[in-house]
Enzyme design. Structure first.
Site, PDB file in Angstrom:
ATOM      1  CG  ASP A   7      -1.805  -1.128   1.380  1.00 31.74           C
ATOM      2  OD1 ASP A   7      -2.144  -1.713   0.340  1.00 31.74           O
ATOM      3  OD2 ASP A   7      -2.184  -1.453   2.525  1.00 31.74           O
TER       4      ASP A   7
HETATM    5  N1  URA Z   1      -1.142  -5.976   3.914  1.00 30.38           N
HETATM    6  C1  URA Z   1      -1.604  -4.717   3.967  1.00 30.38           C
HETATM    7  O1  URA Z   1      -2.588  -4.444   4.635  1.00 30.38           O
HETATM    8  N2  URA Z   1      -0.953  -3.783   3.262  1.00 30.38           N
HETATM    9  C2  URA Z   1       0.141  -4.017   2.528  1.00 30.38           C
HETATM   10  O2  URA Z   1       0.698  -3.109   1.917  1.00 30.38           O
HETATM   11  C3  URA Z   1       0.613  -5.343   2.486  1.00 30.38           C
HETATM   12  C4  URA Z   1      -0.056  -6.293   3.191  1.00 30.38           C
END
Ligand code: URA
Length: 272
Positions: free
Chosen positions: A106
């Site tokens: 993310d």
């Molecule tokens: N899980 C999440 O919530 N975000 C990420 O970026 C990777 C795994």
């Protein structure tokens, strides 16, 4: 990969090794803009801009490129962003290969991101059936109880589908505890949603291991090429189960970056 400058020049077809040494001694060679006259200088033919009489030498022909990036927060895991936000590509100056990220982090997640131009290996690693373990450190609100950790390990309903068995433990206790969690899927915002579901929203999330590879001392915002052995490790991670030593969680034996001392594990967790 680093090697002696004269060897790089010879391999690029600029001159014989001996003649390349003369070019260096005559001050006709620059590396990243700086004149180099020392014969022992080691360079990375892929990353360094090497020029002879001002003309850049081509990168050596090579196989695929495999990179590990320590993604900072505030970068999108795409090569271009319609909203104009910084992308992970911005963090790879000098990389000429057309690499793309293996999976996603993310925008606000930091940590280990692999990139490659090897479509086959990337596809294998991203296949849900590959069960590649990914380990995260999450700073959460509150401190998860043993029961919450056990729930994370057993599986959480997300969008009507249960997450696959995970490993989770508190690695730093307190009002804003740190949790280490290893999952074998790559569902959207999975770790954030899992922790939210047990009442501990995530304030900060960092991936520290992927398929057994760790960030090590790689600084935030920096990248490096994978060693041949590390690429081999990725291949092994997607090899058919019979060809693997251990199960999906094998390969966790590497260094435990960022795990503070005194972590505790829930009863029933099979974390190694
Ligand atoms: N899980 C999440 O919530 N975000 C990420 O970026 C990777 C795994």
């Amino acid at each position: 990969m680093r090697e002696r400058l004269q060897k790089t020049l010879a391999r690029a077809g600029v001159a014989s090794r001996r003649a390349a040494e003369r070019l260096i001694l005559e001050g006709r060679v620059t590396v990243n803009g700086a004149q180099v006259t020392r014969l022992g200088t080691s360079v990375d033919a892929v990353r360094d801009a090497i020029r002879v009489d001002g003309k850049r030498i081509p990168a050596p022909p090579r196989g695929h490129t495999y990179l590990m990036l320590h993604k900072p927060r505030g970068y999108v895991t795409t090569l271009r962003d319609p909203e104009g936000r910084p992308t992970v590509r911005d963090l790879l100056p000098g990389v000429r290969a057309r690499v793309f990220p293996i999976g996603r982090l993310d925008y606000q997640t930091e940590g280990l991101l692999l990139l490659t131009d090897d479509g086959n290996l990337a596809r294998d690693l991203m296949r849900p059936a590959s069960s590649v373990p990914k380990t995260y450190l999450a700073k959460v609100r509150g401190e998860p109880s043993r029961e919450s950790l056990a729930r994370l390990c057993r599986g959480i309903d997300l969008d009507g589908r249960r997450t696959r068995p995970a490993q989770a433990c508190v690695v730093r206790r307190g009002l804003n505890a740190w949790v280490e969690i290893t999952v074998v899927e790559g569902r959207k915002r999975q770790v954030r949603r899992m922790l939210e579901a047990v009442g501990h929203p995530v304030a900060r999330l960092r991936r520290v291991r992927y398929a057994g590879l760790g960030l090590g001392s790689l600084a935030s915002g920096r990248f490096r090429e994978l060693e041949a052995g590390e690429v081999e490790q990725l291949r092994r991670a997607v090899a058919p189960a019979g060809a693997r030593v251990g199960g999906a969680m094998a390969g966790r034996g590497g260094r435990s970056e960022g795990r503070p001392e005194g972590g505790r594990r829930p009863k029933g967790s099979d974390s190694a």
